[in-house]
Design a protein around this motif. Structure first.
Motif, PDB file in Angstrom:
ATOM      1  N   ASP A 173       0.831  -1.211   0.000  1.00  0.00           N
ATOM      2  CA  ASP A 173       0.000   0.000   0.000  1.00  0.00           C
ATOM      3  C   ASP A 173       0.865   1.260   0.000  1.00  0.00           C
ATOM      4  N   ALA A 174       1.920   1.245   0.806  1.00  0.00           N
ATOM      5  CA  ALA A 174       2.808   2.414   0.893  1.00  0.00           C
ATOM      6  C   ALA A 174       3.487   2.677  -0.444  1.00  0.00           C
ATOM      7  N   LEU A 175       3.926   1.623  -1.103  1.00  0.00           N
ATOM      8  CA  LEU A 175       4.615   1.775  -2.377  1.00  0.00           C
ATOM      9  C   LEU A 175       3.659   2.287  -3.455  1.00  0.00           C
ATOM     10  N   VAL A 176       2.458   1.743  -3.500  1.00  0.00           N
ATOM     11  CA  VAL A 176       1.482   2.159  -4.504  1.00  0.00           C
ATOM     12  C   VAL A 176       1.032   3.605  -4.268  1.00  0.00           C
ATOM     13  N   ALA A 177       0.933   4.021  -3.017  1.00  0.00           N
ATOM     14  CA  ALA A 177       0.442   5.364  -2.681  1.00  0.00           C
ATOM     15  C   ALA A 177       1.497   6.457  -2.832  1.00  0.00           C
ATOM     16  N   ARG A 178       2.775   6.109  -2.812  1.00  0.00           N
ATOM     17  CA  ARG A 178       3.834   7.121  -2.827  1.00  0.00           C
ATOM     18  C   ARG A 178       3.794   7.990  -4.072  1.00  0.00           C
ATOM     19  N   ARG A 179       3.940   9.276  -3.868  1.00  0.00           N
ATOM     20  CA  ARG A 179       3.974  10.253  -4.953  1.00  0.00           C
ATOM     21  C   ARG A 179       5.053  11.274  -4.653  1.00  0.00           C
ATOM     22  N   SER A 180       5.592  11.876  -5.676  1.00  0.00           N
ATOM     23  CA  SER A 180       6.482  13.017  -5.488  1.00  0.00           C
ATOM     24  C   SER A 180       5.625  14.262  -5.336  1.00  0.00           C
ATOM     25  N   HIS A 181       6.036  15.128  -4.438  1.00  0.00           N
ATOM     26  CA  HIS A 181       5.336  16.399  -4.214  1.00  0.00           C
ATOM     27  C   HIS A 181       6.351  17.516  -4.381  1.00  0.00           C
ATOM     28  N   SER A 182       6.385  18.122  -5.574  1.00  0.00           N
ATOM     29  CA  SER A 182       7.374  19.164  -5.834  1.00  0.00           C
ATOM     30  C   SER A 182       7.006  20.485  -5.170  1.00  0.00           C
ATOM     31  N   ARG A 183       5.760  20.607  -4.742  1.00  0.00           N
ATOM     32  CA  ARG A 183       5.341  21.772  -3.959  1.00  0.00           C
ATOM     33  C   ARG A 183       4.975  21.266  -2.572  1.00  0.00           C
TER      34      ARG A 183
ATOM     35  N   PRO B 108      -4.168   8.628 -11.233  1.00  0.00           N
ATOM     36  CA  PRO B 108      -3.611   7.264 -11.256  1.00  0.00           C
ATOM     37  C   PRO B 108      -2.378   7.220 -12.159  1.00  0.00           C
ATOM     38  N   ARG B 109      -1.462   6.377 -11.812  1.00  0.00           N
ATOM     39  CA  ARG B 109      -0.246   6.225 -12.614  1.00  0.00           C
ATOM     40  C   ARG B 109      -0.489   5.270 -13.769  1.00  0.00           C
ATOM     41  N   LYS B 110       0.286   5.476 -14.809  1.00  0.00           N
ATOM     42  CA  LYS B 110       0.229   4.587 -15.963  1.00  0.00           C
ATOM     43  C   LYS B 110       0.763   3.215 -15.522  1.00  0.00           C
ATOM     44  N   PRO B 111       0.048   2.125 -15.829  1.00  0.00           N
ATOM     45  CA  PRO B 111       0.527   0.793 -15.414  1.00  0.00           C
ATOM     46  C   PRO B 111       1.839   0.431 -16.111  1.00  0.00           C
ATOM     47  N   LEU B 112       2.605  -0.404 -15.465  1.00  0.00           N
ATOM     48  CA  LEU B 112       3.847  -0.907 -16.059  1.00  0.00           C
ATOM     49  C   LEU B 112       3.532  -1.847 -17.216  1.00  0.00           C
ATOM     50  N   ASP B 113       4.394  -1.836 -18.203  1.00  0.00           N
ATOM     51  CA  ASP B 113       4.344  -2.815 -19.280  1.00  0.00           C
ATOM     52  C   ASP B 113       5.071  -4.052 -18.741  1.00  0.00           C
ATOM     53  N   LEU B 114       4.330  -4.982 -18.161  1.00  0.00           N
ATOM     54  CA  LEU B 114       4.938  -6.122 -17.498  1.00  0.00           C
ATOM     55  C   LEU B 114       5.657  -7.055 -18.462  1.00  0.00           C
ATOM     56  N   GLU B 115       5.265  -7.051 -19.744  1.00  0.00           N
ATOM     57  CA  GLU B 115       6.003  -7.866 -20.721  1.00  0.00           C
ATOM     58  C   GLU B 115       7.423  -7.334 -20.900  1.00  0.00           C
ATOM     59  N   ARG B 116       7.597  -6.068 -20.698  1.00  0.00           N
ATOM     60  CA  ARG B 116       8.938  -5.463 -20.815  1.00  0.00           C
ATOM     61  C   ARG B 116       9.725  -5.578 -19.506  1.00  0.00           C
ATOM     62  N   HIS B 117       9.043  -5.447 -18.371  1.00  0.00           N
ATOM     63  CA  HIS B 117       9.711  -5.355 -17.075  1.00  0.00           C
ATOM     64  C   HIS B 117       9.793  -6.666 -16.293  1.00  0.00           C
ATOM     65  N   LEU B 118       9.100  -7.683 -16.741  1.00  0.00           N
ATOM     66  CA  LEU B 118       9.178  -8.995 -16.093  1.00  0.00           C
ATOM     67  C   LEU B 118       9.391 -10.033 -17.180  1.00  0.00           C
TER      68      LEU B 118
END
Length: 184
Positions: free
Chosen positions: A10-20, A171-181
């Motif tokens: 949950d922590a990993l999925v929720a993490r976002r960068s906050h530049s402000r 929401p973030r763009k999902p990973l292309d799992l065929e490329r990354h796994l």
């Protein structure tokens, strides 16, 4: 603080960068508690080849002066960059002499600390953004951070409160799992 029943997933999925971020920042006690959790970072031979330098208040101006020298930028511009968060955490690789653990592996530990710390800060309700660049290896920044001869910077985690307008995110763009796994 978020739900204590939340998982690492949950922590990993929720993490976002906050530049402000706002002018609020974790106090020293909270920062020490979060850094204390770094004992779980994978670390061959338990060398702990890293350290974190906390820059608050005017200490951030040392960073700005170092950045100005390193980049040839105007000091006013670099002050704006260095002070846009109330807390700046410099992540330092502090290699230890070891016949078993090469430098690249020790640097990986420091990277793991940086990422885990950012996750914990986000989970605790703080906004963070990570900054790096070629200038991290510049002599002026080594001097500004009072690094030992063997040490070097990985980058900085800027930390502050999350503005209300930034509490929801796309929401973030999902990973292309065929490329990354892949499998062999």
């Amino acid at each position: 603080m978020t739900d204590p029943a939340a998982t690492a997933f949950d922590a990993l999925v929720a993490r976002r960068s906050h530049s402000r971020v706002t002018d609020e920042a974790p106090m020293q006690e909270e920062l020490e508690r979060l850094l204390g959790a770094m004992t779980s970072i994978a670390d061959h031979s338990r060398l702990r080849p890293w350290r974190v330098i906390a820059l608050r208040g005017d200490a951030r101006h040392r960073l700005a002066r170092g950045l100005a020298k390193a980049t040839g930028s105007d000091l006013k511009k670099t002050i704006g960059k260095a002070t846009r968060a109330p807390l700046v955490l410099a992540i330092v690789v502090s290699p230890r002499s070891s016949s078993k653990v090469p430098l690249w592996e020790q640097e990986s530990v420091a990277n793991g600390v940086a990422h885990a710390l950012e996750l914990l800060l986000h989970e605790a309700g703080w906004g963070c953004f990570w900054r790096t660049g070629r200038e991290t290896r510049h002599k002026a920044l080594r001097k500004a951070h009072e690094l030992k001869k063997s040490e070097y910077l990985l980058g900085w985690i800027h930390v502050g409160g999350i503005p209300d307008r930034d509490r929801t995110s796309k929401p973030r763009k999902p990973l292309d799992l065929e490329r990354h796994l892949t499998s062999l």
